[in-house]
Design a protein around this motif. Structure first.
Motif, short mmCIF file in Angstrom:
data_model
loop_
_atom_site.label_atom_id
_atom_site.label_comp_id
_atom_site.label_asym_id
_atom_site.label_seq_id
_atom_site.Cartn_x
_atom_site.Cartn_y
_atom_site.Cartn_z
N VAL A 120 0.83 -1.21 0.00
CA VAL A 120 0.00 0.00 0.00
C VAL A 120 0.86 1.26 0.00
CG1 VAL A 120 -2.11 -1.01 0.93
CG2 VAL A 120 -0.41 -0.10 2.52
N LEU A 121 2.02 1.21 0.66
CA LEU A 121 2.90 2.39 0.65
C LEU A 121 3.48 2.62 -0.74
CD1 LEU A 121 4.37 1.88 4.19
CD2 LEU A 121 3.20 3.95 3.40
N GLU A 122 3.82 1.54 -1.44
CA GLU A 122 4.28 1.69 -2.82
C GLU A 122 3.17 2.26 -3.70
OE1 GLU A 122 5.80 -2.16 -3.92
OE2 GLU A 122 7.53 -1.88 -2.58
N SER A 123 1.96 1.80 -3.48
CA SER A 123 0.86 2.23 -4.36
C SER A 123 0.54 3.72 -4.19
CB SER A 123 -0.38 1.37 -4.15
OG SER A 123 -1.05 1.78 -2.99
N VAL A 124 0.91 4.32 -3.06
CA VAL A 124 0.72 5.77 -2.92
C VAL A 124 2.03 6.53 -3.18
CG1 VAL A 124 -1.25 5.55 -1.34
CG2 VAL A 124 1.08 5.78 -0.40
N GLY A 125 3.02 5.82 -3.71
CA GLY A 125 4.27 6.48 -4.11
C GLY A 125 5.21 6.80 -2.97
N LEU A 126 5.17 6.00 -1.89
CA LEU A 126 6.04 6.29 -0.74
C LEU A 126 7.10 5.22 -0.50
CD1 LEU A 126 3.44 7.67 1.87
CD2 LEU A 126 5.09 8.98 0.51
N ALA A 127 7.40 4.44 -1.55
CA ALA A 127 8.37 3.35 -1.38
C ALA A 127 9.70 3.86 -0.83
CB ALA A 127 8.60 2.66 -2.72
N ASP A 128 10.12 5.02 -1.29
CA ASP A 128 11.45 5.52 -0.93
C ASP A 128 11.54 6.06 0.50
OD1 ASP A 128 12.19 4.91 -3.46
OD2 ASP A 128 12.07 6.98 -4.22
N VAL A 129 10.42 6.41 1.08
CA VAL A 129 10.48 7.07 2.40
C VAL A 129 9.79 6.26 3.50
CG1 VAL A 129 10.65 9.38 1.40
CG2 VAL A 129 8.40 8.47 1.98
N MET A 130 9.47 5.01 3.21
CA MET A 130 8.66 4.26 4.17
C MET A 130 9.38 3.96 5.49
SD MET A 130 8.20 0.37 2.82
CE MET A 130 8.00 0.51 1.07
N HIS A 131 10.71 4.10 5.48
CA HIS A 131 11.44 3.86 6.74
C HIS A 131 12.00 5.14 7.35
CE1 HIS A 131 10.73 -0.36 6.33
NE2 HIS A 131 11.31 -0.38 5.13
N ARG A 132 11.51 6.28 6.87
CA ARG A 132 11.87 7.57 7.50
C ARG A 132 10.85 7.93 8.56
NH1 ARG A 132 13.15 11.71 2.72
NH2 ARG A 132 14.49 10.21 1.65
N LYS A 133 11.23 8.79 9.50
CA LYS A 133 10.26 9.22 10.50
C LYS A 133 9.19 10.11 9.86
CE LYS A 133 12.06 7.98 14.66
NZ LYS A 133 12.77 6.72 14.37
N ILE A 134 7.94 9.87 10.24
CA ILE A 134 6.82 10.64 9.68
C ILE A 134 7.02 12.14 9.88
CG2 ILE A 134 4.35 11.14 10.02
CD1 ILE A 134 3.95 8.09 10.32
N ARG A 135 7.61 12.52 11.01
CA ARG A 135 7.77 13.96 11.28
C ARG A 135 8.65 14.67 10.26
NH1 ARG A 135 11.82 12.55 15.05
NH2 ARG A 135 10.41 12.07 16.75
N LYS A 136 9.46 13.89 9.55
CA LYS A 136 10.36 14.49 8.54
C LYS A 136 9.70 14.63 7.17
CE LYS A 136 14.38 13.59 10.98
NZ LYS A 136 15.79 13.82 11.01
N LEU A 137 8.48 14.12 7.03
CA LEU A 137 7.85 14.10 5.71
C LEU A 137 7.06 15.38 5.46
CD1 LEU A 137 6.53 10.42 5.64
CD2 LEU A 137 8.77 11.31 4.93
N SER A 138 6.84 15.69 4.18
CA SER A 138 6.04 16.86 3.79
C SER A 138 4.56 16.59 4.08
CB SER A 138 6.21 17.13 2.30
OG SER A 138 5.56 16.11 1.56
N GLY A 139 3.75 17.66 4.05
CA GLY A 139 2.31 17.53 4.29
C GLY A 139 1.64 16.57 3.32
N GLY A 140 2.02 16.67 2.04
CA GLY A 140 1.43 15.79 1.04
C GLY A 140 1.81 14.33 1.27
N MET A 141 3.04 14.13 1.72
CA MET A 141 3.47 12.75 2.02
C MET A 141 2.71 12.21 3.23
SD MET A 141 7.58 12.91 1.55
CE MET A 141 8.36 12.74 -0.04
N LYS A 142 2.52 13.05 4.24
CA LYS A 142 1.76 12.61 5.42
C LYS A 142 0.35 12.21 5.03
CE LYS A 142 4.28 15.25 8.89
NZ LYS A 142 4.49 16.64 9.29
N GLN A 143 -0.26 12.99 4.14
CA GLN A 143 -1.61 12.67 3.67
C GLN A 143 -1.61 11.30 3.00
OE1 GLN A 143 -4.42 14.04 4.14
NE2 GLN A 143 -5.80 13.74 2.40
#
Ligand code: ADP
Ligand code: ADP
Length: 223
Positions: A120-143
């Motif tokens: 599911v993370l790949e399907s929303v285009g987050l394969a590259d950041v799935m092991h980063r802390k959520i607090r470091k992600l942009s608003g669109g990535m958090k969504q």
């Protein structure tokens, strides 16, 4: 039977009705709930997601009654919900969060869960950041993390509150693929062009009531 059936649904805050007698019957596909701010969309979606009890009226999801605790639990197992302002755990990674939601839904097979979380993370285009802390992600990535969490396990019913919020146009169109993920997707929006691009049917809500039910083409014909 329809996936969502509401009959005369009412929810008041104080004496003011936010949802004022909603009757609808939603089957398969992506169903848009279109309306301006304050129309009552979030309140209606929260009742469908079983986080808010109606004051009056009848509600059934997947043929089950959310007023009954055992049936409510059954509904929640088969339902994914993207709230309006998803509170994500900032210290978690996207992978940990989605896996945790899968645990809450009682998916007990760890290998399956991990594979599903990645999917599911790949399907929303987050394969590259799935092991980063959520607090470091942009608003669109958090969504998109919150969207992936709602999608985990391909629930029969997806309830999405303004899923396009914070997404770029490309990612917005990708929401179309949710049609193959879940048999019924109910999504709110205040943007009519989004309805035309994504939805097979649409309800227009205003002042707590459903003012139109039909296809996006029929709605465009009225404009
Ligand atoms: P929408 O999602 O279409 O913007 P909402 O369901 O958020 O509409 O709000 C519908 C109405 O209910 C608004 O007038 C809003 O101010 C009111 N409302 C929503 N939530 C609450 C609440 N928790 N307490 C009091 N009033 C609320
Ligand atoms: P339980 O663990 O017994 O299910 P919860 O506290 O998790 O209890 O759930 C209770 C929640 O279920 C309440 O927040 C309430 O708003 C919601 N709920 C109760 N009845 C309904 C209903 N008819 N439709 C939608 N949600 C409901």
């Amino acid at each position: 039977t329809a996936t969502i059936e509401a009959d005369g649904l009412v929810k008041r805050y104080g004496s003011t009705p936010a949802v004022d007698g909603v009757t609808l019957s939603a089957g398969r596909g992506i169903i848009g709930l279109l309306g301006p701010n304050g129309a009552g969309k979030t309140t209606l979606l929260r009742m469908v997601a079983t986080v808010l009890a109606p004051d009056a009226g009848r509600l059934r999801m997947l043929g089950l009654d959310p007023a009954d605790p055992a049936q409510r639990t059954d509904i929640r197992r088969q339902l994914g919900y993207l709230p309006q302002s998803p509170g994500l755990y900032p210290g978690f990674t996207p992978f940990d969060l989605v896996d945790y939601v899968a645990v809450l839904k009682e998916h007990t097979d760890r290998d399956w869960r991990h594979e599903e979380s990645r999917r599911v993370l790949e399907s929303v285009g987050l394969a590259d950041v799935m092991h980063r802390k959520i607090r470091k992600l942009s608003g669109g990535m958090k969504q998109r993390v919150a969207l992936a969490a709602a999608m985990v396990g391909s629930p029969q019913l997806l309830v999405l509150d303004e899923p396009a919020n914070g997404l770029d146009p490309d990612q917005r169109l990708r929401l179309r693929s949710l049609k193959t993920e879940s048999s019924t997707v109910l999504m709110s929006t205040h943007n009519i062009s989004e309805v035309g691009a994504l939805c097979q049917s649409v309800y227009v809500m205003f002042d707590g009531r459903i003012r139109f039910a039909g296809t996006p083409a029929e709605l465009a014909g009225l404009a």
